[in-house]
Design a protein around this motif. Sequence first.
Motif, PDB file in Angstrom:
ATOM      1  N   GLU A  17       0.829  -1.190   0.098  1.00 38.63           N
ATOM      2  CA  GLU A  17       0.204  -0.114   0.066  1.00 38.63           C
ATOM      3  C   GLU A  17       0.858   0.985   0.181  1.00 38.63           C
ATOM      4  O   GLU A  17       0.488   2.215  -0.823  1.00 38.63           O
ATOM      5  CB  GLU A  17      -0.776  -0.092   1.275  1.00 38.63           C
ATOM      6  CG  GLU A  17      -1.858   1.190   1.310  1.00 38.63           C
ATOM      7  CD  GLU A  17      -2.716   1.110   2.579  1.00 38.63           C
ATOM      8  OE1 GLU A  17      -3.460   1.978   2.669  1.00 38.63           O
ATOM      9  OE2 GLU A  17      -2.458   0.169   3.310  1.00 38.63           O
ATOM     10  N   GLN A  75       1.262   4.018  -3.104  1.00 41.30           N
ATOM     11  CA  GLN A  75       0.811   5.608  -3.005  1.00 41.30           C
ATOM     12  C   GLN A  75       2.088   6.300  -3.607  1.00 41.30           C
ATOM     13  O   GLN A  75       1.676   7.611  -3.784  1.00 41.30           O
ATOM     14  CB  GLN A  75       0.809   5.631  -1.575  1.00 41.30           C
ATOM     15  CG  GLN A  75      -0.564   5.197  -0.897  1.00 41.30           C
ATOM     16  CD  GLN A  75      -0.690   5.423   0.581  1.00 41.30           C
ATOM     17  OE1 GLN A  75       0.393   5.704   1.247  1.00 41.30           O
ATOM     18  NE2 GLN A  75      -1.968   5.113   1.134  1.00 41.30           N
ATOM     19  N   SER A  85      -1.861   1.569 -10.083  1.00 39.66           N
ATOM     20  CA  SER A  85      -1.676   1.713  -8.636  1.00 39.66           C
ATOM     21  C   SER A  85      -3.100   2.727  -8.176  1.00 39.66           C
ATOM     22  O   SER A  85      -3.348   2.457  -6.991  1.00 39.66           O
ATOM     23  CB  SER A  85      -0.407   2.745  -8.261  1.00 39.66           C
ATOM     24  OG  SER A  85      -0.367   3.943  -8.972  1.00 39.66           O
ATOM     25  N   ARG A  86      -3.669   3.726  -9.038  1.00 34.42           N
ATOM     26  CA  ARG A  86      -4.482   4.532  -8.552  1.00 34.42           C
ATOM     27  C   ARG A  86      -5.761   3.352  -8.328  1.00 34.42           C
ATOM     28  O   ARG A  86      -6.604   3.600  -7.699  1.00 34.42           O
ATOM     29  CB  ARG A  86      -4.979   5.391  -9.622  1.00 34.42           C
ATOM     30  CG  ARG A  86      -4.015   6.446  -9.471  1.00 34.42           C
ATOM     31  CD  ARG A  86      -4.610   7.820 -10.339  1.00 34.42           C
ATOM     32  NE  ARG A  86      -4.458   7.652 -11.720  1.00 34.42           N
ATOM     33  CZ  ARG A  86      -3.610   7.781 -12.519  1.00 34.42           C
ATOM     34  NH1 ARG A  86      -2.365   8.400 -12.216  1.00 34.42           N
ATOM     35  NH2 ARG A  86      -3.768   7.342 -13.810  1.00 34.42           N
ATOM     36  N   THR A 120      -5.820   1.585  -5.166  1.00 36.11           N
ATOM     37  CA  THR A 120      -6.100   2.452  -4.209  1.00 36.11           C
ATOM     38  C   THR A 120      -7.615   2.475  -3.939  1.00 36.11           C
ATOM     39  O   THR A 120      -8.596   2.441  -2.919  1.00 36.11           O
ATOM     40  CB  THR A 120      -5.702   3.801  -4.053  1.00 36.11           C
ATOM     41  OG1 THR A 120      -4.334   3.684  -4.319  1.00 36.11           O
ATOM     42  CG2 THR A 120      -6.174   4.896  -3.094  1.00 36.11           C
ATOM     43  N   ASN A 164      -7.159  -1.508  -1.755  1.00 36.13           N
ATOM     44  CA  ASN A 164      -6.172  -2.024  -1.694  1.00 36.13           C
ATOM     45  C   ASN A 164      -6.308  -3.663  -2.181  1.00 36.13           C
ATOM     46  O   ASN A 164      -5.812  -4.655  -1.754  1.00 36.13           O
ATOM     47  CB  ASN A 164      -5.540  -2.119  -0.292  1.00 36.13           C
ATOM     48  CG  ASN A 164      -5.308  -0.678   0.133  1.00 36.13           C
ATOM     49  OD1 ASN A 164      -5.217   0.082  -0.377  1.00 36.13           O
ATOM     50  ND2 ASN A 164      -5.457  -0.633   1.728  1.00 36.13           N
TER      51      ASN A 164
END
Length: 753
Positions: A525, A529, A553-554, A557, A561
């Motif tokens: 995580e 970020q 990665s976005r 999120t 996760n």
Amino acid sequence: MASLASVQDSQPSWVPVHTAPPPVKYPYVAGEALGDLPGVTYALETFLNSRMVESEDYCHTSDVRKERLYFATGYGLIQCVKGLMSYADEDLLSAISHTKHGNHIASQHRKKAGFFGSLIGSGSSTAFIRSMTDMERHAELTYAESLFEKALLGIVYSGDWLAFIKEALNMRTVFGVYRHLGAFLDEADAAYAASLASASSSSSSAASSVPTTPTTASSSLSLSTTTSDTTSTPPTSVPPSPSTATATPTPTNTRPHRPEDPSIDAHFRSGVYLGVGLCNIILSLIPGKLATLVELFGYKGDRKLGLDLLMRAGGWDEPTDAADENDGGVREPRVSARAEGVRRSICDMALLIYHLVVSSYTGAGVDINLAARVLEWNLKRFPNGVFFLFGAGRLALHRSQPRQAITYYTRAMHSQIQYRNLDHVSYWECALARLSLWEVGETVPSEERERSDGGDNEHTGKETRVGGSAACWKVLEAEATWSKAIYSYGLAACLLEDWETDVSDSGVVGEKNHKTKEERTREAEKLMQRVPGARQKIAGKSIPLEKFVARKSRKFTTQHNRLLLPALEIAYIFSAIAHAPQGVICRRMLPLVRAALAKLSLFGEGTGTGTGGGEAKKGPKAYEGGEGEYWDDLCLARFLEGDPDATPDPADESDIIPRAEAEKGAEEAFKAVFEYGPKIELDHYIVYHAHYEYGRLLACRGDIANAKREFELVLSGKALEVGPSGRKGKYSMENALHIRTHAALDALQHQRK
């Protein structure tokens, strides 16, 4: 003298000329600049033997004032390599400064065209080059080389379009200089060949009254590439017109050796071959829209010609003995280390980069057997050469021997301790090779575990400095500077995978790992970020792979996760699946995909699996992240299931799944992606890559017409997946996919011929 010559002739072709630093003459006189060529040759050999600092110091101490043509530009080249390896601002700026100075020194050694010559543009004509001394021609060559290095560094370092345009104009100047140097070399060789033909004709006429057909040797040297004579050797110059057609491809084992003017030294000749060859290859790799723009300025690359020129520098264009084709043909090159030009080794490295690295994006002109020959010879010459050990690792990956590749990359790290940034190349390659073996954790299996899944078993059981894929990504994320975004995402993706089958740091199979899954998720995580903020730009443009990992990665999120099969997805993106042994694919990778599909089958259709026991489906809306995430995950899982690189090899008798059954399953998986693709919300790239991979599958079956149709769909520009959510802008890695698709179409056309 005769005994010395016989001793030299009996030596292997790779034995170097210089074993100690040659003396350097002082004071320096510009007219005697070519006297430094032995010293620069020694410096290059030292550098390629992984003694980089020694080579750098030798160049510096031999020319402290940086006024000598070859030492100043050679020192600039070393700084260029250091800057590109580290990608640190201070190293790039230092490299730009040194290459700029080297370019200035070369400019001082060039022949001045005069006021009226510069006005009418005759300063680079072949007649003007013919009027130069040998030193002035070398100065012209080094001017183009140093300007190319400076422009390349400027493009990498620049952060805006204005700087990019400035360096692009410098590239245009480089192409122009190389074009004229190549044309000069063509004319000189053509004149020499014509004189040989004339002398041979006169001798034959004197010996016999039988009429003979005159040999027009120049026709194979100075004709444009529009010729259809497949036995002729193409010219050296860059094709000047966008309307110039590409010559018919000629097999490398039937190409005759062309006569070369002996009055032109091998050092100059190898430099022209290197420059013109690279210019042709670079221009041929430019994407379609940009290539059209470049053609407006009169430049079009001929890939076959470019590769042919690089081969000529080392004599790799020698005809191959057909009887020995199974053994790779003639192993020795025509040009030995004692007779070569100073740039021959760089030509060999350029060949390896094309056949072993660029080949991941294009198959046109790729010759793995030639790459193996070049590597075999150069590894005898440079047994500790880090760059050729990199090449040996890539060759092993192409042969689906990732564990052997790791052995070579480990040797590369052991071969030098001077440039830490070169170790990062090994760690990158090892990270991908470990993905090919599906060793995603921080540790590696024991010897017994390594021997269980097939592959290159004779290289297993050896202790290495590198761990699993996660360990390699961790080193890169902590130390390397090229792409922090990709390194962070690669490490996070591995941390999110299940490590239950890994071993502990003690190397005991089955022992509990030190990190729990929850701890790894928290670490992943934090890494995710950091990914969007770690992106960089080249020439004011984002790097496509960095854009891809930033999007993922976005998504991680926004999905609280969670990502589906993230490490397996990047294994596809970086061709790790393509290089994986069949046993690894069948026993480790496909079970993960099927487990994901079994879970998805509880919520909706399209998985190709049943829920078992007649259980009612919960519906896509009940999926972990809702209906949108369901269709994205479904299409990704079905796409990975259908990847043609995961289908069994018909020559491999150890395959678990029959090939016909695997191909049928792959086709069904791709058709499911096409059916449900319009429901994708974020991962639009999957549909386009599915059409490309389905085309590859059809081509392997021999269904050329339908394969072509799939490839043309990818290149059509049509939205193949747009649903209610719609797609804005380009999908991920669109340009890279277009390059591969163009190459696949070219391969189909050659098959038809």
